[in-house]
Design an enzyme around this catalytic site. Structure first.
Site, mmCIF file in Angstrom:
data_model
loop_
_atom_site.group_PDB
_atom_site.id
_atom_site.type_symbol
_atom_site.label_atom_id
_atom_site.label_comp_id
_atom_site.label_asym_id
_atom_site.label_seq_id
_atom_site.Cartn_x
_atom_site.Cartn_y
_atom_site.Cartn_z
ATOM 1 N N GLU A 45 39.899 47.369 42.174
ATOM 2 C CA GLU A 45 39.774 46.127 41.177
ATOM 3 C C GLU A 45 38.498 46.343 40.703
ATOM 4 O O GLU A 45 37.539 45.939 41.739
ATOM 5 C CB GLU A 45 40.434 44.879 41.351
ATOM 6 C CG GLU A 45 41.686 44.298 42.311
ATOM 7 C CD GLU A 45 42.605 43.662 41.836
ATOM 8 O OE1 GLU A 45 41.454 42.553 41.830
ATOM 9 O OE2 GLU A 45 43.554 43.268 42.188
ATOM 10 N N CYS A 102 33.482 39.491 37.104
ATOM 11 C CA CYS A 102 33.915 40.733 36.541
ATOM 12 C C CYS A 102 35.067 40.745 35.071
ATOM 13 O O CYS A 102 34.334 41.911 34.183
ATOM 14 C CB CYS A 102 35.387 41.174 37.374
ATOM 15 S SG CYS A 102 37.207 40.531 37.494
ATOM 16 N N GLU A 136 27.807 47.012 32.052
ATOM 17 C CA GLU A 136 28.459 46.341 33.505
ATOM 18 C C GLU A 136 26.762 45.924 33.648
ATOM 19 O O GLU A 136 26.317 47.074 34.334
ATOM 20 C CB GLU A 136 29.641 46.388 34.101
ATOM 21 C CG GLU A 136 29.905 45.492 34.480
ATOM 22 C CD GLU A 136 30.485 45.392 36.157
ATOM 23 O OE1 GLU A 136 30.158 45.918 36.885
ATOM 24 O OE2 GLU A 136 31.328 44.568 35.785
ATOM 25 N N LYS A 139 36.489 43.683 54.770
ATOM 26 C CA LYS A 139 35.126 44.166 54.920
ATOM 27 C C LYS A 139 34.405 43.484 53.795
ATOM 28 O O LYS A 139 34.800 43.998 52.984
ATOM 29 C CB LYS A 139 34.787 45.397 54.893
ATOM 30 C CG LYS A 139 33.370 45.953 55.712
ATOM 31 C CD LYS A 139 32.271 45.392 55.365
ATOM 32 C CE LYS A 139 31.744 45.773 54.131
ATOM 33 N NZ LYS A 139 30.832 44.977 53.461
HETATM 34 P P1 NAD Z 1 29.618 46.554 45.818
HETATM 35 O O1 NAD Z 1 30.833 47.916 44.859
HETATM 36 O O2 NAD Z 1 28.276 46.604 45.056
HETATM 37 O O3 NAD Z 1 30.296 46.129 46.701
HETATM 38 C C1 NAD Z 1 31.818 45.726 46.725
HETATM 39 C C2 NAD Z 1 32.187 45.754 48.612
HETATM 40 O O4 NAD Z 1 31.663 47.270 48.687
HETATM 41 C C3 NAD Z 1 30.930 45.466 49.411
HETATM 42 O O5 NAD Z 1 31.546 44.664 50.859
HETATM 43 C C4 NAD Z 1 30.159 46.269 49.985
HETATM 44 O O6 NAD Z 1 29.865 46.637 51.169
HETATM 45 C C5 NAD Z 1 31.251 47.319 50.201
HETATM 46 N N1 NAD Z 1 31.015 49.009 50.472
HETATM 47 C C6 NAD Z 1 29.346 49.842 48.802
HETATM 48 N N2 NAD Z 1 29.453 51.651 48.854
HETATM 49 C C7 NAD Z 1 30.935 51.705 50.231
HETATM 50 C C8 NAD Z 1 31.021 53.118 50.325
HETATM 51 N N3 NAD Z 1 30.934 53.932 50.192
HETATM 52 N N4 NAD Z 1 32.682 52.310 51.066
HETATM 53 C C9 NAD Z 1 33.554 51.977 51.625
HETATM 54 N N5 NAD Z 1 32.733 50.043 51.167
HETATM 55 C C10 NAD Z 1 31.495 50.158 50.113
HETATM 56 O O7 NAD Z 1 30.154 45.708 44.536
HETATM 57 P P2 NAD Z 1 29.759 44.044 44.746
HETATM 58 O O8 NAD Z 1 28.576 44.164 43.829
HETATM 59 O O9 NAD Z 1 30.031 43.610 45.447
HETATM 60 O O10 NAD Z 1 30.459 43.389 43.328
HETATM 61 C C11 NAD Z 1 30.199 43.579 41.625
HETATM 62 C C12 NAD Z 1 30.667 44.484 40.857
HETATM 63 O O11 NAD Z 1 32.647 44.263 41.434
HETATM 64 C C13 NAD Z 1 30.659 43.838 39.758
HETATM 65 O O12 NAD Z 1 30.600 45.484 39.073
HETATM 66 C C14 NAD Z 1 31.940 43.250 39.190
HETATM 67 O O13 NAD Z 1 32.466 43.630 37.782
HETATM 68 C C15 NAD Z 1 33.104 44.096 39.885
HETATM 69 N N6 NAD Z 1 34.434 43.396 40.572
HETATM 70 C C16 NAD Z 1 35.136 43.619 40.094
HETATM 71 C C17 NAD Z 1 36.370 42.709 40.110
HETATM 72 C C18 NAD Z 1 37.885 42.898 39.100
HETATM 73 O O14 NAD Z 1 39.007 41.854 40.124
HETATM 74 N N7 NAD Z 1 38.397 44.035 38.620
HETATM 75 C C19 NAD Z 1 36.641 41.725 41.168
HETATM 76 C C20 NAD Z 1 35.339 41.309 41.302
HETATM 77 C C21 NAD Z 1 34.020 41.976 41.437
HETATM 78 C C1 6OH Z 2 36.189 39.058 39.183
HETATM 79 O O1 6OH Z 2 35.422 38.993 39.288
HETATM 80 C C2 6OH Z 2 37.926 38.009 39.385
HETATM 81 C C3 6OH Z 2 39.002 38.740 39.729
HETATM 82 C C4 6OH Z 2 39.921 37.684 39.485
HETATM 83 C C5 6OH Z 2 40.561 37.957 40.438
HETATM 84 O O2 6OH Z 2 41.083 38.683 40.805
HETATM 85 C C6 6OH Z 2 42.240 37.286 40.552
HETATM 86 O O3 6OH Z 2 42.938 37.018 40.686
HETATM 87 O O4 6OH Z 2 41.671 36.076 39.761
#
Ligand code: NAD
Ligand code: 6OH
Length: 500
Positions: A268, A302, A404, A192
């Site tokens: 993550e 992230c 963040e 998804k």
């Molecule tokens: P988000 O959490 O808003 O959405 C991520 C996904 O989750 C989307 O596909 C969304 O449709 C889905 N989603 C949202 N609510 C849900 C629910 N209740 N049940 C199931 N699915 C649901 O995140 P975003 O805005 O797309 O991405 C940005 C965030 O992601 C930032 O906080 C960033 O730090 C984090 N991020 C973390 C990593 C990591 O590796 N730690 C990597 C990339 C992004």
């Molecule tokens: C977050 O935005 C970046 C995550 C990176 C990875 O998960 C990766 O494997 O490099």
């Protein structure tokens, strides 16, 4: 059966509206509702996306279950690895299309998609093909109380159907980071992707088909989170595990959703990452590295550093250099090869980032660079751009230092001692990444060991070896992926004990 056109994202300008469908059991299928896919560079609608309702998500899960039973989970490791290598090759042969789709959906500079996102997608498949082919497993021999012996050895079995929920910032990279090990371990997946970036997950379906991955092994459902495809997938009783990348609060919501069925999760999540810059660093190298760490992908990684701690003797010089760097970054059309900074992902996200720019000032910050919206005098003024921004002058308890923001922005504070810098860097509920900039390697090791983070880089940032553990502490996640850690999450270990 409707199928997307092969050249669905030509580099010519994305003006014609495309139709993006769900991919279930090897077919592209439509749901009853649609939503728009918007190009963040100018606000234009580039595609209509078919939303999967509860029934379509169920079909996707059942088709994954069928594929498991049919052949995939029983295919030999060698066969699975060979398929994954074909997927990597096919990603590379379609890289123009994937780059164009990623750029249109995210607004990221074409140079970045070409250098990072698409090559990493291919690498994800190659690395996990290699790892599953070579991974060992534990075995132990022991003597039994009755004078016999016992041999214990573990075998890997697939988890079953894995639900993969991913964000919009590095859509193909982060999706394939999970799809590749899941398939390597013999699972079938239902992906998804973010509602903001549905294209490359759908194009990956064509890649899978072309590479001979059996129908039903890779499925895609489109939609939103709550009361839509994301929640339906996480809640589905026949989904055996959920792997998620995204915001910490969304992770908390998914955890509640899966609690009733006790599914394993790998999360993550977000970060509020610190960089510590010591006076003895290689100054130019540190400025260049930190500029990447703050501004890459318009700060929407992230791992980005939003808190910089700079040792006092170089504070003014460092702030001045990073300010000049921020002001020299080329904002522009994502398709322009010279562009270094594209827009943020959406109007809503820009409002969030700008609200932090305002809050920072209310909290007493000085904007050393940026702080507003750039003006282009052309159609890009309809895009979701913000200026690369640097703040100083906040206290450590300010919300802009704690929360963040996920934009091209950082706060810089001075420190006097190593102990003070370590304390400030660790003063966060998150724990994803940190970076340390020093030419004193002893200090690099010492400070790195003290970081409460899943990843600490010394004199580098976002330098990835895909065999290493990757994940976060605290609000930044649960579990580790990467290398054998991914293999362990995406498989069940069955320990066999033989008395002989
Ligand atoms: P988000 O959490 O808003 O959405 C991520 C996904 O989750 C989307 O596909 C969304 O449709 C889905 N989603 C949202 N609510 C849900 C629910 N209740 N049940 C199931 N699915 C649901 O995140 P975003 O805005 O797309 O991405 C940005 C965030 O992601 C930032 O906080 C960033 O730090 C984090 N991020 C973390 C990593 C990591 O590796 N730690 C990597 C990339 C992004
Ligand atoms: C977050 O935005 C970046 C995550 C990176 C990875 O998960 C990766 O494997 O490099």
């Amino acid at each position: 059966m409707l199928r997307p056109k092969r050249d669905c994202y030509d580099a010519a300008g994305f003006k014609s509206v495309k139709f993006i469908q769900n991919y279930i059991g090897g077919e592209f299928v439509s749901g009853r509702r649609e939503f728009p896919d918007v190009n963040p560079a100018d606000g234009s609608v580039i595609a209509r996306v078919s939303e999967a309702d509860r029934d379509l998500v169920d079909r996707a899960v059942q088709s994954a279950r069928g594929a498991l039973a049919a052949e995939w989970s029983r295919a030999s490791v060698g066969e699975r690895a060979a398929r994954l290598r074909k997927v990597a090759d096919a990603i590379e042969s379609r890289s123009d299309c994937l780059i164009a789709a990623e750029v249109a959906d995210t607004g990221k500079p074409v140079s970045l998609a070409a250098k990072l996102d698409v090559p990493r997608a291919a690498a994800n498949f190659r690395v996990f093909a290699d790892l599953i082919s070579t991974a060992g497993l534990e075995s132990f021999q022991a003597e039994t109380p009755d004078g016999k012996r016992a041999l214990n050895y573990a075998i890997r079995k697939p988890l079953g159907v894995v639900g993969i929920i991913t964000p919009w910032n590095l859509p193909l990279l982060l999706l394939t980071w999970k799809v590749a090990p899941a398939l390597a371990c013999g699972n079938a997946v239902v992906a998804k992707p973010s509602e903001e970036t549905p294209a490359t997950a759908t194009l990956l379906a064509e890649v899978m088909r072309e590479s001979g991955v059996p129908d039903g092994v890779y499925n895609v459902v489109h939609g939103f989170g709550p009361n839509s495809a994301g929640e339906f997938l996480a809640r589905h009783p026949d989904v055996n595990a959920v792997t998620f990348t995204g915001e910490s609060q969304t992770g908390a919501a998914i955890m509640k959703t899966v609690a009733d069925s006790v599914k394993p999760v790998s999360f993550e999540l977000g970060g509020k990452n610190a960089a510590i810059i010591f006076a003895d660093c290689d100054f130019e190298d540190a400025v260049a590295g930190i500029a990447d760490a703050v501004f890459l992908n318009t700060g929407q990684v992230c791992l980005c550093a939003e808190r910089l701690y700079v040792e006092r003797p170089i504070f003014d010089r460092f702030v001045d250099s990073i300010k000049r760097k921020a002001e020299s970054l080329r904002l522009g059309h994502p398709q322009d090869p010279a562009t270094e900074i594209g827009p943020l992902i959406s109007k809503t996200h820009r409002e969030k980032v700008l609200s932090y720019y305002r809050l920072a000032r209310d909290e007493g910050a000085t904007a050393v660079a940026g702080g507003g919206i750039p003006e282009f005098g052309n159609s890009l003024d309809d895009g979701y751009y913000v200026e690369p921004t640097i703040f100083t002058g906040l206290t450590e308890s300010a919300r802009c230092v704690k929360e963040e923001i996920f934009g091209p922005v950082c706060h810089i504070a001075a420190f006097d001692t190593e102990e003070e810098a370590t304390r400030m860097a660790n003063d966060t509920k998150y724990g994803l990444a940190a970076s340390i900039w020093t030419s004193n390697l002893k200090r690099g090791h010492r400070v790195a060991e003290q970081m409460n983070a899943g990843i600490t880089w010394v004199n580098c940032w976002f330098l990835r070896d895909l065999r290493t553990p990757f994940g976060g502490m605290g609000l930044s996640g649960i579990g580790r992926e990467g290398g054998v850690h991914s293999l362990n999450f995406y498989s069940e270990l069955n320990n066999i004990c033989i008395r002989f």
